[in-house]
Design an enzyme around this catalytic site. Structure first.
Site, PDB file in Angstrom:
ATOM      1  CG  HIS A 202      41.482 -30.896 -53.689  1.00 20.73           C
ATOM      2  ND1 HIS A 202      42.067 -31.636 -54.559  1.00 20.73           N
ATOM      3  CD2 HIS A 202      42.018 -29.903 -53.499  1.00 20.73           C
ATOM      4  CE1 HIS A 202      43.166 -31.243 -55.005  1.00 20.73           C
ATOM      5  NE2 HIS A 202      43.257 -30.121 -54.379  1.00 20.73           N
ATOM      6  NE  ARG A 309      44.950 -36.097 -57.484  1.00 24.05           N
ATOM      7  CZ  ARG A 309      45.586 -36.905 -56.565  1.00 24.05           C
ATOM      8  NH1 ARG A 309      46.661 -36.148 -55.900  1.00 24.05           N
ATOM      9  NH2 ARG A 309      45.143 -37.897 -55.877  1.00 24.05           N
ATOM     10  NE  ARG A 346      43.775 -37.337 -62.965  1.00 24.34           N
ATOM     11  CZ  ARG A 346      43.231 -37.440 -61.736  1.00 24.34           C
ATOM     12  NH1 ARG A 346      42.930 -38.528 -61.211  1.00 24.34           N
ATOM     13  NH2 ARG A 346      43.396 -36.349 -61.169  1.00 24.34           N
ATOM     14  CD  GLU A 449      38.386 -41.975 -62.654  1.00 26.64           C
ATOM     15  OE1 GLU A 449      38.786 -41.193 -61.417  1.00 26.64           O
ATOM     16  OE2 GLU A 449      38.865 -41.046 -63.665  1.00 26.64           O
ATOM     17  CG  ASN A 472      40.304 -40.977 -53.589  1.00 30.81           C
ATOM     18  OD1 ASN A 472      40.544 -41.831 -53.024  1.00 30.81           O
ATOM     19  ND2 ASN A 472      41.264 -39.999 -54.064  1.00 30.81           N
ATOM     20  CG  ASP A 473      36.164 -39.874 -58.604  1.00 30.48           C
ATOM     21  OD1 ASP A 473      35.232 -39.360 -57.986  1.00 30.48           O
ATOM     22  OD2 ASP A 473      36.857 -39.389 -59.268  1.00 30.48           O
ATOM     23  NE  ARG A 483      35.928 -38.391 -54.858  1.00 30.62           N
ATOM     24  CZ  ARG A 483      37.000 -37.583 -54.914  1.00 30.62           C
ATOM     25  NH1 ARG A 483      37.860 -37.386 -53.819  1.00 30.62           N
ATOM     26  NH2 ARG A 483      37.464 -37.143 -56.057  1.00 30.62           N
ATOM     27  CB  CYS A 520      46.674 -43.653 -58.567  1.00 28.12           C
ATOM     28  SG  CYS A 520      45.209 -43.334 -59.520  1.00 28.12           S
TER      29      CYS A 520
END
Length: 598
Positions: A202, A309, A346, A449, A472-473, A483, A520
């Site tokens: 993050h 987010r 989301r 994801e 990412n996921d 990650r 995204c």
């Protein structure tokens, strides 16, 4: 003496400034700047905490049993002495007065200074007294956490203020919690360095969204760098240079000026439509975290918000969830700020590297979860708290009355999760209808994801209006890589053939079904992947606003038809990255060379 610290480059560019250390602590510590008129209040908080701890220690002394060893009382006396020592409290006041740190941050900063001094002592007995200092500071921090002070309100009032000093600052920390990153987002820091983290942790993502240089996974940075050291952060090479020589400093200042000129050149593309050489229109959307981010999205030329987010509305609240009206106002503000452009919201994605602070549910606390990335997070948490979930859905639906809103559900993997989600959504709509509250029927999308979702995509395409691929996921779960863990960060590979095939198949199936598909994750904002995603058929990219100009430039130079001719060879390769490089250096296609070259 000049030294270099190496880590992972996660946000490009060069930052030069004085080091500001955020010391780690066993107690959660809020870090934020205060306004000048808040200095007396923060000093008073420190005094009240000191008096409370002193009373607590005196009480403990009175309650010591008669048969207790005398060393116990002596130890409590040492803690009392340290508590009133000016090297602790007096110096902490200086951090508050001169640097405008809040009291907790100032205390942690002074602990860092004193801990270093104890570490350098030759006498073993004196060196071991560092533990006493740490225990006293921990008591003070706990006392301040019990004070009835609205930390979030203080942060909100001061986050926009200008730093009073003349020298630029860079932040050095063991790690930076998402809540602290949120507070620092509009702060004075020119760059970040952390001991831990990976390319899609993050901290890295927020640093890129702020368009400032950052290096993570630097291991010993917070131990080797001292408060006020001059530091250069090379976000391109992943190098941190401490106490640089004048020659090195001048070289990096020249690079800073060059980077600024390049940003200004790319900014001229703001009003240029994102259309490829062969006439394919591409939608460039923005990822945002707060309604206040919307103006930056418009300024960058985004044609909508591809990912709002919402979890950041839930953070930094000491465990108190935002109410429906508060959420509605935030969503409405973002929708109205985008001036009629679509906004994809989301639902809350907490857990893993974004736990909620001081929640009663221990499953969400990182230290209480064996593997938070595989635990109760995202839609799993929402479904476990149906009343909270309905509240958020009602707030989003109410905001849809003010503009084009799309709803996005994160981390779905099971058919029963899809069924439960739509049941709760239907219930939320019925509640609004019964109350006569204005809302619209929004399009509903699913985040892809989890590999299980990618592999059973036809099921998702039957139920949802669109899909959004969270790379990412998807990479993390496909490769079994945490990650955020720098120990395995080198194994986090967006170019892995399995990852690329999952993404390519998802885009192909969605297009065949006539459903919108976007990416995204961080891959969408990385120009190196733009030609490959275009070749796969992707026509909707969502990224941080700061990344839009560079991606748009790559799109303007691309011919999707010619790129598509090379897609099969890239996907079939054991080393897709090397194969993509071979394509641009072979000279077989001028368009491929223009598109794939850096």
């Amino acid at each position: 003496m000049t030294l270099q610290v190496f880590g992972l480059p996660v946000s490009r560019g060069v930052a030069i400034g004085r080091a500001v250390l955020v010391a780690s602590s066993r107690v959660d510590v809020a870090h934020y700047f205060i306004a000048p008129d808040q200095i007396p209040h923060e000093i008073e908080r420190l005094r009240q905490a000191r008096d409370a701890v002193a009373d607590e220690i005196e009480r403990l002394k009175r309650e010591v049993p008669d048969d207790a060893p005398p060393e116990l009382v002596a130890l409590l006396d040492v803690h009392l002495m340290l508590l009133h020592d000016e090297t602790l409290t007096g110096a902490t006041k200086q951090w508050i007065t001169e640097r405008h740190y809040n009291a907790e941050w100032a205390l942690s900063a002074q602990l860092e200074v004193l801990a270093r001094q104890f570490d350098e002592m030759e006498d073993d007995y004196l060196r071991e007294r560092k533990a006493d200092i740490e225990q006293v500071v921990e008591r003070l921090l706990r006392a301040m956490s019990r004070q009835s002070v609205s930390t979030l309100a203080a942060v909100s009032q001061t986050r926009e203020r200008d730093w009073g000093g003349e020298e630029p600052l860079v932040l050095i920390a063991g790690d930076i919690a998402p809540a602290d990153m949120l507070q620092f987002k509009r702060s004075v820091f020119q760059g970040f360095v952390t001991d831990v983290g990976g390319r899609t942790s993050h901290t890295a993502i927020v640093a890129r969204s702020m368009d400032i240089p950052a290096v993570v996974g630097a291991r010993e940075a917070s131990r080797l760098i001292r408060q006020d050291d001059w530091v250069i952060i090379d976000g391109d090479a992943g190098v941190v240079i401490v106490d640089p020589s004048p020659m090195v400093l001048e070289e990096y200042r020249f690079r800073q000026r060059q980077s600024q000129l390049e940003r200004e050149r790319l900014a001229r593309l703001r009003h240029t439509p994102a259309v490829t050489l062969d006439g394919e229109q591409v939608a460039l959307l923005a990822n945002i975290e707060l309604p206040q981010d919307a103006p930056a999205a418009l300024a960058a030329g985004a044609v909508g918000v591809g990912l709002f987010r919402t979890e950041f509305l839930f953070m930094n609240r000491q465990g108190e969830l935002p109410g429906e009206d508060e959420q509605y106002e935030a969503y409405r503000a973002a929708v109205e700020a985008m001036q009629g452009l679509p906004v994809t919201i989301r639902t809350v994605d907490v857990g893993a590297d974004k736990p909620l602070e001081r929640m009663s549910m221990s499953e969400l606390r990182h230290e209480h979860t064996l593997n938070p990335a595989l635990g109760l997070r995202a839609i799993r948490w929402s479904l476990s708290e149906p009343s909270m979930f309905r509240m958020q859905l009602r707030a989003i639906l109410r905001a849809s009355a003010h503009g084009k809103v799309r709803l996005l559900i994160p981390m779905l993997a099971h058919a029963n999760e899809i069924r439960q989600t739509f049941e709760i959504l239907a219930r939320a709509k019925q509640q609004l209808r019964d109350a006569g509250v204005a809302h619209t029927d929004v399009e509903v999308g699913a985040m892809i994801e989890v590999p299980a979702a990618a592999l059973q995509l036809p099921l998702f395409l039957r139920h949802f209006d669109f899909i959004s691929i969270g790379t990412n996921d998807l990479i993390q779960y496909t490769l079994a890589i945490d990650r955020a863990d720098e120990a395995v960060a080198h194994l986090y590979d967006p170019w892995h053939p399995a990852v690329l095939r999952l993404i390519a198949d998802a885009i192909r199936l969605a297009r065949q079904a006539g459903k919108d598909v976007s990416v995204c994750g961080e891959m969408a904002g990385e120009p190196a992947f733009t030609p490959l995603l275009l070749a796969m058929g992707l026509r909707s990219f969502s990224m941080h606003p700061s990344q839009i100009p560079a991606v748009k430039q790559r799109i303007l130079r691309s011919d999707t038809q010619k790129l598509a001719l090379h897609l099969a060879s890239v996907l079939a390769s054991d080393d897709p990255h090397a194969e993509s490089k071979r394509l641009w250096t072979s000279g077989r296609e001028a368009a491929a060379e223009r598109a794939f070259s850096p």
